[in-house]
Design a protein around this motif. Sequence first.
Motif, PDB file in Angstrom:
ATOM      1  N   CYS A  25      -9.271 -14.116  20.635  1.00  0.00           N
ATOM      2  CA  CYS A  25      -9.305 -14.796  19.345  1.00  0.00           C
ATOM      3  C   CYS A  25      -9.921 -16.191  19.483  1.00  0.00           C
ATOM      4  O   CYS A  25      -9.861 -16.824  20.540  1.00  0.00           O
ATOM      5  N   SER A  26     -10.466 -16.686  18.398  1.00  0.00           N
ATOM      6  CA  SER A  26     -11.150 -17.989  18.413  1.00  0.00           C
ATOM      7  C   SER A  26     -10.224 -19.153  18.097  1.00  0.00           C
ATOM      8  O   SER A  26     -10.648 -20.309  18.172  1.00  0.00           O
ATOM      9  N   TYR A  27      -8.994 -18.879  17.746  1.00  0.00           N
ATOM     10  CA  TYR A  27      -8.139 -19.956  17.234  1.00  0.00           C
ATOM     11  C   TYR A  27      -7.244 -20.566  18.314  1.00  0.00           C
ATOM     12  O   TYR A  27      -7.745 -21.196  19.231  1.00  0.00           O
ATOM     13  N   CYS A  28      -5.936 -20.397  18.247  1.00  0.00           N
ATOM     14  CA  CYS A  28      -5.036 -21.178  19.105  1.00  0.00           C
ATOM     15  C   CYS A  28      -5.093 -20.724  20.559  1.00  0.00           C
ATOM     16  O   CYS A  28      -5.741 -19.737  20.912  1.00  0.00           O
ATOM     17  N   ALA A  29      -4.365 -21.433  21.416  1.00  0.00           N
ATOM     18  CA  ALA A  29      -4.456 -21.207  22.858  1.00  0.00           C
ATOM     19  C   ALA A  29      -3.680 -19.991  23.339  1.00  0.00           C
ATOM     20  O   ALA A  29      -3.671 -19.710  24.539  1.00  0.00           O
ATOM     21  N   MET A  30      -3.057 -19.246  22.446  1.00  0.00           N
ATOM     22  CA  MET A  30      -2.544 -17.932  22.857  1.00  0.00           C
ATOM     23  C   MET A  30      -3.721 -17.052  23.258  1.00  0.00           C
ATOM     24  O   MET A  30      -3.581 -16.171  24.094  1.00  0.00           O
ATOM     25  N   GLN A  31      -4.885 -17.290  22.636  1.00  0.00           N
ATOM     26  CA  GLN A  31      -6.102 -16.547  22.950  1.00  0.00           C
ATOM     27  C   GLN A  31      -5.831 -15.038  22.966  1.00  0.00           C
ATOM     28  O   GLN A  31      -6.166 -14.315  23.908  1.00  0.00           O
ATOM     29  N   CYS A  32      -5.213 -14.553  21.887  1.00  0.00           N
ATOM     30  CA  CYS A  32      -4.795 -13.159  21.789  1.00  0.00           C
ATOM     31  C   CYS A  32      -5.971 -12.213  22.037  1.00  0.00           C
ATOM     32  O   CYS A  32      -7.089 -12.454  21.573  1.00  0.00           O
ATOM     33  N   GLY A  33      -5.697 -11.157  22.778  1.00  0.00           N
ATOM     34  CA  GLY A  33      -6.739 -10.191  23.088  1.00  0.00           C
ATOM     35  C   GLY A  33      -7.107  -9.361  21.873  1.00  0.00           C
ATOM     36  O   GLY A  33      -6.243  -8.948  21.098  1.00  0.00           O
ATOM     37  N   SER A 131     -12.306 -26.275  20.780  1.00  0.00           N
ATOM     38  CA  SER A 131     -12.367 -24.874  20.382  1.00  0.00           C
ATOM     39  C   SER A 131     -13.618 -24.234  20.975  1.00  0.00           C
ATOM     40  O   SER A 131     -13.951 -23.099  20.660  1.00  0.00           O
ATOM     41  N   MET A 132     -14.323 -24.990  21.811  1.00  0.00           N
ATOM     42  CA  MET A 132     -15.503 -24.485  22.502  1.00  0.00           C
ATOM     43  C   MET A 132     -15.111 -23.896  23.855  1.00  0.00           C
ATOM     44  O   MET A 132     -14.018 -24.127  24.356  1.00  0.00           O
ATOM     45  N   THR A 133     -16.031 -23.164  24.448  1.00  0.00           N
ATOM     46  CA  THR A 133     -15.812 -22.627  25.787  1.00  0.00           C
ATOM     47  C   THR A 133     -15.818 -23.744  26.828  1.00  0.00           C
ATOM     48  O   THR A 133     -16.286 -24.859  26.574  1.00  0.00           O
ATOM     49  N   ASN A 134     -15.310 -23.420  28.006  1.00  0.00           N
ATOM     50  CA  ASN A 134     -15.366 -24.378  29.119  1.00  0.00           C
ATOM     51  C   ASN A 134     -16.795 -24.807  29.413  1.00  0.00           C
ATOM     52  O   ASN A 134     -17.061 -25.971  29.718  1.00  0.00           O
ATOM     53  N   GLU A 135     -17.714 -23.845  29.324  1.00  0.00           N
ATOM     54  CA  GLU A 135     -19.113 -24.135  29.612  1.00  0.00           C
ATOM     55  C   GLU A 135     -19.655 -25.189  28.648  1.00  0.00           C
ATOM     56  O   GLU A 135     -20.341 -26.140  29.054  1.00  0.00           O
ATOM     57  N   LYS A 136     -19.337 -25.039  27.370  1.00  0.00           N
ATOM     58  CA  LYS A 136     -19.822 -25.992  26.368  1.00  0.00           C
ATOM     59  C   LYS A 136     -19.141 -27.348  26.521  1.00  0.00           C
ATOM     60  O   LYS A 136     -19.785 -28.399  26.377  1.00  0.00           O
ATOM     61  N   CYS A 137     -17.825 -27.332  26.785  1.00  0.00           N
ATOM     62  CA  CYS A 137     -17.111 -28.597  26.963  1.00  0.00           C
ATOM     63  C   CYS A 137     -17.651 -29.357  28.176  1.00  0.00           C
ATOM     64  O   CYS A 137     -17.856 -30.576  28.120  1.00  0.00           O
ATOM     65  N   VAL A 350       8.266 -26.001  32.828  1.00  0.00           N
ATOM     66  CA  VAL A 350       7.948 -26.763  31.624  1.00  0.00           C
ATOM     67  C   VAL A 350       6.554 -26.377  31.154  1.00  0.00           C
ATOM     68  O   VAL A 350       5.728 -25.903  31.939  1.00  0.00           O
ATOM     69  N   GLY A 351       6.305 -26.584  29.879  1.00  0.00           N
ATOM     70  CA  GLY A 351       4.969 -26.296  29.364  1.00  0.00           C
ATOM     71  C   GLY A 351       4.773 -26.854  27.980  1.00  0.00           C
ATOM     72  O   GLY A 351       5.730 -27.059  27.228  1.00  0.00           O
ATOM     73  N   THR A 352       3.522 -27.109  27.662  1.00  0.00           N
ATOM     74  CA  THR A 352       3.160 -27.527  26.313  1.00  0.00           C
ATOM     75  C   THR A 352       2.502 -26.351  25.602  1.00  0.00           C
ATOM     76  O   THR A 352       1.690 -25.630  26.191  1.00  0.00           O
ATOM     77  N   ILE A 353       2.883 -26.130  24.356  1.00  0.00           N
ATOM     78  CA  ILE A 353       2.319 -25.020  23.589  1.00  0.00           C
ATOM     79  C   ILE A 353       1.026 -25.518  22.958  1.00  0.00           C
ATOM     80  O   ILE A 353       1.016 -26.167  21.921  1.00  0.00           O
ATOM     81  N   THR A 354      -0.065 -25.204  23.604  1.00  0.00           N
ATOM     82  CA  THR A 354      -1.370 -25.778  23.272  1.00  0.00           C
ATOM     83  C   THR A 354      -1.841 -25.365  21.886  1.00  0.00           C
ATOM     84  O   THR A 354      -1.742 -24.202  21.507  1.00  0.00           O
ATOM     85  N   GLY A 355      -2.384 -26.319  21.149  1.00  0.00           N
ATOM     86  CA  GLY A 355      -2.796 -26.064  19.776  1.00  0.00           C
ATOM     87  C   GLY A 355      -4.149 -25.390  19.658  1.00  0.00           C
ATOM     88  O   GLY A 355      -4.284 -24.354  19.010  1.00  0.00           O
ATOM     89  N   GLN A 356      -5.168 -25.962  20.281  1.00  0.00           N
ATOM     90  CA  GLN A 356      -6.516 -25.425  20.137  1.00  0.00           C
ATOM     91  C   GLN A 356      -6.812 -24.372  21.207  1.00  0.00           C
ATOM     92  O   GLN A 356      -6.240 -24.386  22.291  1.00  0.00           O
ATOM     93  N   GLY A 357      -7.762 -23.500  20.891  1.00  0.00           N
ATOM     94  CA  GLY A 357      -8.059 -22.368  21.744  1.00  0.00           C
ATOM     95  C   GLY A 357      -8.337 -22.730  23.183  1.00  0.00           C
ATOM     96  O   GLY A 357      -7.891 -22.050  24.101  1.00  0.00           O
ATOM     97  N   TRP A 470     -17.896 -18.209  17.879  1.00  0.00           N
ATOM     98  CA  TRP A 470     -17.457 -17.773  19.214  1.00  0.00           C
ATOM     99  C   TRP A 470     -17.913 -16.356  19.530  1.00  0.00           C
ATOM    100  O   TRP A 470     -18.128 -16.014  20.696  1.00  0.00           O
ATOM    101  N   ALA A 471     -18.095 -15.523  18.510  1.00  0.00           N
ATOM    102  CA  ALA A 471     -18.430 -14.116  18.734  1.00  0.00           C
ATOM    103  C   ALA A 471     -19.915 -13.894  18.999  1.00  0.00           C
ATOM    104  O   ALA A 471     -20.329 -12.771  19.299  1.00  0.00           O
ATOM    105  N   GLU A 472     -20.725 -14.955  18.904  1.00  0.00           N
ATOM    106  CA  GLU A 472     -22.171 -14.833  19.121  1.00  0.00           C
ATOM    107  C   GLU A 472     -22.617 -15.445  20.449  1.00  0.00           C
ATOM    108  O   GLU A 472     -23.804 -15.604  20.684  1.00  0.00           O
ATOM    109  N   ASP A 473     -21.660 -15.795  21.289  1.00  0.00           N
ATOM    110  CA  ASP A 473     -21.982 -16.369  22.585  1.00  0.00           C
ATOM    111  C   ASP A 473     -20.950 -15.877  23.589  1.00  0.00           C
ATOM    112  O   ASP A 473     -19.992 -15.188  23.222  1.00  0.00           O
TER     113      ASP A 473
END
Length: 722
Positions: A25-33, A131-137, A350-357, A470-473
């Motif tokens: 998914c393109s949204y939050c950091a759960m990054q659901c399959g 919300s970008m990929t690691n490569e873009k960041c 411990v952990g932080t529930i990350t907001g962005q993807g 996100w679906a075009e790259d």
Amino acid sequence: MQRDKFLKEIENLNHPNETLVPTHCSYCAMQCGMNLRVNTSTNKIIGVEPRYDWPVTLGKMCPKGVTAYQQTNHEDRLLKPLIRDDASLKGTKEGFREATWDEAYDLIVKRFKELQQNYGKDSLSVYGGVSMTNEKCYLTGKFARVALQTRYIDYNGRFCMASAAGGINRSLGVDRGSTLPWTDIHETDCLFLAGSNTAECHPTSMFRIWAVQERGGYLIIADPRETPIARRADVHLDLRPGTDLALANGILHLLIENGHVDEEFVKNHTNGFEETKQVVKEFTPEYTSQITGVAPEKIIRAAELYGKAPNAIVLFARGIEQQVKGVDNVSAYINMALVTGNIGRPKAGVGTITGQGNGQGGREHGQKADALPGYRKIANPQHVKEIAEVWGIKPEEMPEAGVSAYEMFGLMEQKTIRSLYLLCSNPVVSAPNSNYVRKMLKQLDFMVCVDFFLSESAEYADVVLPTTTWAEDEGTTTNVEGRVIKINRAQKPLGESKPDWQIQVELAERLGRGKYFSHLKTSKDIFDELRRASKGGNADYYGVTWEKIEKQNGVFWPCKSEDDPGTPHMFLDKKFYHPDGKAKIFALPYTPPAEEPDEEYPLRLTTGRVVYHYLSGNQTRRIQFLKDMSPEPFVEVHPDTAQKYNISHEEKVRLFTRRGEVIYKVKITEAIRKDTVFVPYHWDFERAANILTNPALDPISRMPEFKACAAEIEKIEVKKVQ
């Protein structure tokens, strides 16, 4: 109509011209399959199916996730570059015309060179997003420092993850957002959740959270609102917004007083316990209650459940982090884990529930004002030397550290920054004190925005470049656990849109800096350079490969070599990342929010999400189903408070703070404190919650205080028609 459309899509499930592309998914950091359904004859994404092989969420998806694919072929997509010919129309959708890429690039290069010639290299700035990929960041950081040669780069994670990063790094020596994999959560004996409306913000985590209780474990929630998850909690700590540090100190006081300290762990693996013990001594349940508004018996019960649990996990999110003491709040909750020894082993941590993807990976590889890839620091000459060698520049060519995202607007006001290259972010809606932000963007000499929709911030640009969804790259992201995963391309770029990384490579060439970028022909090329750049850093990705990600269903960093499977559980050897190998327990005296209620502004305003929208809403407000389910913002008010102001359910009121005012419909609910009001922040312009929020910054993370400020409600008197 919707039913017919659904039935038609069901009929196409086994269509011979259809293929499934596994991705996330393109949204939050759960990054659901998910599997994107693609019509191979039209090259169009037509639907989505959940992925049951994704271990984090096991086929679960939220309303945003099941509709995410609809953004790719949306009618609002930007398909060609836009140039604004009338600067007087900045801040509106008017005044743009379509242009060729060559014309847009020529104008950008011309204006960038003019500004730097007249005002210096640092007159340009870059504002990225996670919300970008690691490569873009990664490439965005390199683009700013090598192609533009400016010190001024920061990112929207400053409004999301910066306090978590600061607190975790300070306490444990390394910022990986979670010390354990999400698949451990349902096996713990006590889950303490602070400042997270998980059921709405990360709903695909809930099946694991409910499982804690179903197994006989306990759930403790610290939140000013009685959110859906708080209603099911064994203890709901309904604190005043901005008083989390006092609450964490109060819990720690009881853990110490009641003998729940792991003496051996504290002695051998931590520093700072004795000093902290003295600071929290005064935080008795009664004293803590006076500050937080939480009943003493609730504080006592929470400490007992956490302290007696064989295994316990503390998770936190923006509620505790988006404050002027957000870093202290994070360290205070980590103190609980360190004192009880609930870290460095399975089922505890411990952990932080990350907001962005890509909130994790996006802050590790060079978008932050003071950081370089691998979580290196610009202030460290050795770190600069290591990255300069990878980039092919001299260490002395590396720009100095810049300033945080919100502070960049102050430099725009001073005319130090005269131009902005904005991508993957919408600060007009997401930044605090947004009327001020709009004013600063409007006065810029030149602004470029890279986006796939014309966002509210893009309306202030002189040039808008159409990027891909996100679906075009393809590329990688790093999810909430610290697991590096792979995003796969499902559709060719729509219209003339281009991936962000390709735009930066092409601009670098035209700026005369092509020799540092021309070898980067694909996303994989960029990832391979990122791997080399991160090698030896705290966030070491060197051993992560696209092939290993596919084979293992993700790879946890640190992963230091190609035969290293990665690190799902941090600190199993009880060695932390500080020079002496020990974690730090911090003594943290309580300080109040930057703005406390008074006679003029007697209420406390806090902000947050709803389940149907994401961040500034630039994507989700365009999806019809999500818009129908949550069409407008509101202000939550307790019934007793509503009675005091003589206001009724769905009546419009004026909500105002020292920074501005907004008109909202009232939602009367007992699920909020009497002294507090709540507004979701996903809406634009005159409806934006961030017109009201306080830009006061945490001294370490430079995170604004979104979660607590003084406010007042005013009933709008309706004039009677004579």
